[in-house]
Motif scaffolding. Structure first.
Motif, PDB file in Angstrom:
ATOM      1  N   VAL A 207      -2.570   9.444 -12.294  1.00 26.44           N
ATOM      2  CA  VAL A 207      -2.388   8.639 -13.531  1.00 26.44           C
ATOM      3  C   VAL A 207      -2.683   7.496 -13.249  1.00 26.44           C
ATOM      4  O   VAL A 207      -3.522   6.539 -14.134  1.00 26.44           O
ATOM      5  CB  VAL A 207      -0.882   8.741 -13.679  1.00 26.44           C
ATOM      6  N   ASP A 208      -2.592   6.461 -12.360  1.00 23.18           N
ATOM      7  CA  ASP A 208      -2.858   5.293 -11.970  1.00 23.18           C
ATOM      8  C   ASP A 208      -4.692   4.998 -12.127  1.00 23.18           C
ATOM      9  O   ASP A 208      -4.858   3.908 -12.452  1.00 23.18           O
ATOM     10  CB  ASP A 208      -2.290   4.809 -10.769  1.00 23.18           C
ATOM     11  N   ALA A 209      -5.144   5.964 -11.690  1.00 20.11           N
ATOM     12  CA  ALA A 209      -6.607   5.837 -11.407  1.00 20.11           C
ATOM     13  C   ALA A 209      -7.274   5.955 -12.923  1.00 20.11           C
ATOM     14  O   ALA A 209      -8.344   5.286 -13.227  1.00 20.11           O
ATOM     15  CB  ALA A 209      -7.323   6.941 -10.670  1.00 20.11           C
ATOM     16  N   ILE A 210      -6.623   6.812 -13.629  1.00 22.51           N
ATOM     17  CA  ILE A 210      -7.164   6.852 -15.127  1.00 22.51           C
ATOM     18  C   ILE A 210      -6.635   5.591 -15.902  1.00 22.51           C
ATOM     19  O   ILE A 210      -7.547   4.848 -16.649  1.00 22.51           O
ATOM     20  CB  ILE A 210      -6.532   7.901 -15.864  1.00 22.51           C
ATOM     21  N   ALA A 211      -5.500   4.997 -15.596  1.00 27.81           N
ATOM     22  CA  ALA A 211      -5.238   3.722 -16.104  1.00 27.81           C
ATOM     23  C   ALA A 211      -6.114   2.615 -15.887  1.00 27.81           C
ATOM     24  O   ALA A 211      -6.436   1.744 -16.685  1.00 27.81           O
ATOM     25  CB  ALA A 211      -3.573   3.643 -15.680  1.00 27.81           C
ATOM     26  N   ASP A 212      -6.478   2.514 -14.609  1.00 18.74           N
ATOM     27  CA  ASP A 212      -7.557   1.620 -14.225  1.00 18.74           C
ATOM     28  C   ASP A 212      -8.883   1.593 -14.873  1.00 18.74           C
ATOM     29  O   ASP A 212      -9.369   0.564 -15.218  1.00 18.74           O
ATOM     30  CB  ASP A 212      -7.780   1.823 -12.607  1.00 18.74           C
ATOM     31  N   GLU A 213      -9.172   2.912 -15.231  1.00 14.78           N
ATOM     32  CA  GLU A 213     -10.577   3.006 -16.041  1.00 14.78           C
ATOM     33  C   GLU A 213     -10.108   2.629 -17.471  1.00 14.78           C
ATOM     34  O   GLU A 213     -11.173   2.034 -17.827  1.00 14.78           O
ATOM     35  CB  GLU A 213     -10.850   4.561 -15.605  1.00 14.78           C
ATOM     36  N   VAL A 214      -9.299   2.969 -17.829  1.00 13.01           N
ATOM     37  CA  VAL A 214      -8.742   2.502 -19.420  1.00 13.01           C
ATOM     38  C   VAL A 214      -8.905   1.015 -19.193  1.00 13.01           C
ATOM     39  O   VAL A 214      -9.412   0.497 -20.242  1.00 13.01           O
ATOM     40  CB  VAL A 214      -7.217   2.993 -19.675  1.00 13.01           C
ATOM     41  N   TRP A 215      -8.149   0.377 -18.314  1.00 13.66           N
ATOM     42  CA  TRP A 215      -8.151  -1.103 -18.292  1.00 13.66           C
ATOM     43  C   TRP A 215      -9.415  -1.780 -18.305  1.00 13.66           C
ATOM     44  O   TRP A 215      -9.742  -2.679 -19.123  1.00 13.66           O
ATOM     45  CB  TRP A 215      -7.214  -1.419 -17.130  1.00 13.66           C
ATOM     46  N   GLN A 216     -10.268  -1.147 -17.397  1.00 10.08           N
ATOM     47  CA  GLN A 216     -11.951  -1.713 -17.384  1.00 10.08           C
ATOM     48  C   GLN A 216     -12.502  -1.560 -18.721  1.00 10.08           C
ATOM     49  O   GLN A 216     -13.157  -2.663 -19.118  1.00 10.08           O
ATOM     50  CB  GLN A 216     -12.800  -0.970 -16.181  1.00 10.08           C
ATOM     51  N   ILE A 217     -12.368  -0.433 -19.301  1.00 10.26           N
ATOM     52  CA  ILE A 217     -13.023  -0.382 -20.676  1.00 10.26           C
ATOM     53  C   ILE A 217     -12.610  -1.339 -21.789  1.00 10.26           C
ATOM     54  O   ILE A 217     -13.150  -1.908 -22.269  1.00 10.26           O
ATOM     55  CB  ILE A 217     -12.805   1.287 -21.143  1.00 10.26           C
ATOM     56  N   VAL A 218     -11.363  -1.527 -21.710  1.00 12.31           N
ATOM     57  CA  VAL A 218     -10.555  -2.430 -22.759  1.00 12.31           C
ATOM     58  C   VAL A 218     -11.094  -3.770 -22.237  1.00 12.31           C
ATOM     59  O   VAL A 218     -11.363  -4.633 -23.317  1.00 12.31           O
ATOM     60  CB  VAL A 218      -9.260  -2.476 -22.728  1.00 12.31           C
ATOM     61  N   GLN A 219     -11.101  -4.261 -21.321  1.00 14.82           N
ATOM     62  CA  GLN A 219     -11.691  -5.447 -20.739  1.00 14.82           C
ATOM     63  C   GLN A 219     -12.845  -5.919 -21.123  1.00 14.82           C
ATOM     64  O   GLN A 219     -13.159  -6.885 -21.585  1.00 14.82           O
ATOM     65  CB  GLN A 219     -11.185  -6.039 -19.217  1.00 14.82           C
ATOM     66  N   ALA A 220     -13.730  -4.862 -21.057  1.00 13.69           N
ATOM     67  CA  ALA A 220     -15.262  -4.997 -21.359  1.00 13.69           C
ATOM     68  C   ALA A 220     -15.549  -5.119 -22.891  1.00 13.69           C
ATOM     69  O   ALA A 220     -16.152  -6.043 -23.098  1.00 13.69           O
ATOM     70  CB  ALA A 220     -15.976  -3.789 -20.789  1.00 13.69           C
ATOM     71  N   ILE A 221     -14.399  -4.482 -23.619  1.00  8.76           N
ATOM     72  CA  ILE A 221     -14.695  -4.588 -25.122  1.00  8.76           C
ATOM     73  C   ILE A 221     -14.105  -6.076 -25.505  1.00  8.76           C
ATOM     74  O   ILE A 221     -14.555  -6.527 -26.601  1.00  8.76           O
ATOM     75  CB  ILE A 221     -14.008  -3.480 -25.777  1.00  8.76           C
TER      76      ILE A 221
END
Length: 223
Positions: A207-221
Motif C-alpha cells: 500500500v505504501d509503495a502505491i501511495a508514494d507513486e500517487v503522491w509523486q503524480i499529485v506533486q508533479a501536477i
C-alpha cells in the motif's frame, strides 16, 4: 480553486485506501484537503437508490439498462455538486474516491462497439455539460487485475449499503474484467490520466509503495 484529484479502479483495487492516505499526507504538509467518496449512499436520494441497485432490487446487472443505471450515479453527483464546488473554493485539494470515470467504466462495460462509444459520450455530456460538474485535473487509475482484486474484496469490512460480502458488481468476475478493460482503454486515450500498476513480480504491491507513486503524480501536477 482546489486541485481536483480523482482516484479510480475496479472494486477491490484500493481506491478508498489511497484516497484517504493522500488526503492525510496533503494535510500533513499544511495544505487543506477534502475527500469525497462516490456514491454517497447515505447522503443523497440517488445514493440510496444506488444501494438498492447494487443489492439487486431492480434486477440482475444484465436486466438493468446501463443508460438508466448511469442516471443514478450521475444524479448522486448532481445532488452533491454544490458541496463539491464549495470544497473546491475552500481547499487546496479535493480528492475523489470514484467520479464520472467510474460511471463510464461500469456502464460502458455492459455494451460493445458503437454502443460503448455512445454511452461514454452520453455520460460525459450529462455529467460535465448538463450537470456542469467540475472536471478532474488528474485521474489516477489503480490498475489491479480482476482476479487479484476479488481477493481483496473478500477481505473488505462490512459496507453501509449491503449486508452481503460482495454486491452484484463485485461478485461477478466476468463483469469486473470488462470494467477493467474499459478503464484501460479510456486511460490510454487521455493524457489527463495516470496509471499505477498494482502488481509487481506477480505480487500485489505494498500500500505504501502505491501511495508514494500517487503522491509523486499529485506533486508533479500541482507544480
Amino acid at each position: 480553486m482546489a486541485l481536483l484529484v480523482n482516484i479510480e479502479g475496479i472494486d477491490g483495487s484500493g481506491k478508498g485506501t489511497q484516497a484517504q492516505l493522500l488526503c492525510e499526507r496533503l494535510c500533513a504538509t499544511g495544505a487543506t484537503a477534502q475527500l469525497f467518496s462516490f456514491p454517497r449512499y447515505d447522503d443523497t436520494l440517488f445514493g440510496k437508490s444506488i444501494g438498492d441497485f447494487l443489492n439487486g432490487r431492480f434486477g440482475a446487472l444484465d436486466q438493468v439498462s446501463p443508460f438508466l443505471a448511469a442516471l443514478l450515479y450521475a444524479g448522486d453527483r448532481f445532488e452533491s455538486r454544490e458541496l463539491l464546488l464549495a470544497a473546491q473554493r475552500d481547499n487546496d485539494y479535493v480528492v475523489l474516491d470514484r467520479y464520472v470515470a467510474s460511471n463510464i467504466g461500469h456502464q460502458a462495460s455492459k455494451v460493445t462497439g458503437e454502443e460503448r462509444q455512445e454511452i461514454i459520450a452520453w455520460i460525459n455530456k450529462i455529467e460535465y455539460e448538463i450537470y456542469a460538474l467540475p472536471r478532474p485535473d488528474v485521474t489516477i487509475l489503480l490498475n489491479l487485475p480482476p482476479a487479484r482484486a476479488q481477493e481483496l474484496i473478500a477481505r473488505k469490512a462490512p459496507r453501509n449499503y449491503t449486508d452481503d460480502a460482495a454486491d452484484i458488481q463485485e461478485a461477478d468476475a466476468g463483469y469486473l474484467a470488462k470494467v477493467h478493460e474499459v478503464y484501460l482503454d479510456v486511460a490510454q486515450g487521455d493524457d489527463r490520466w495516470q496509471v499505477i500498476d498494482g502488481i509487481a513480480e506477480g505480487e500485489i504491491r505494498p500500500v505504501d509503495a502505491i501511495a508514494d507513486e500517487v503522491w509523486q503524480i499529485v506533486q508533479a501536477i500541482a507544480k
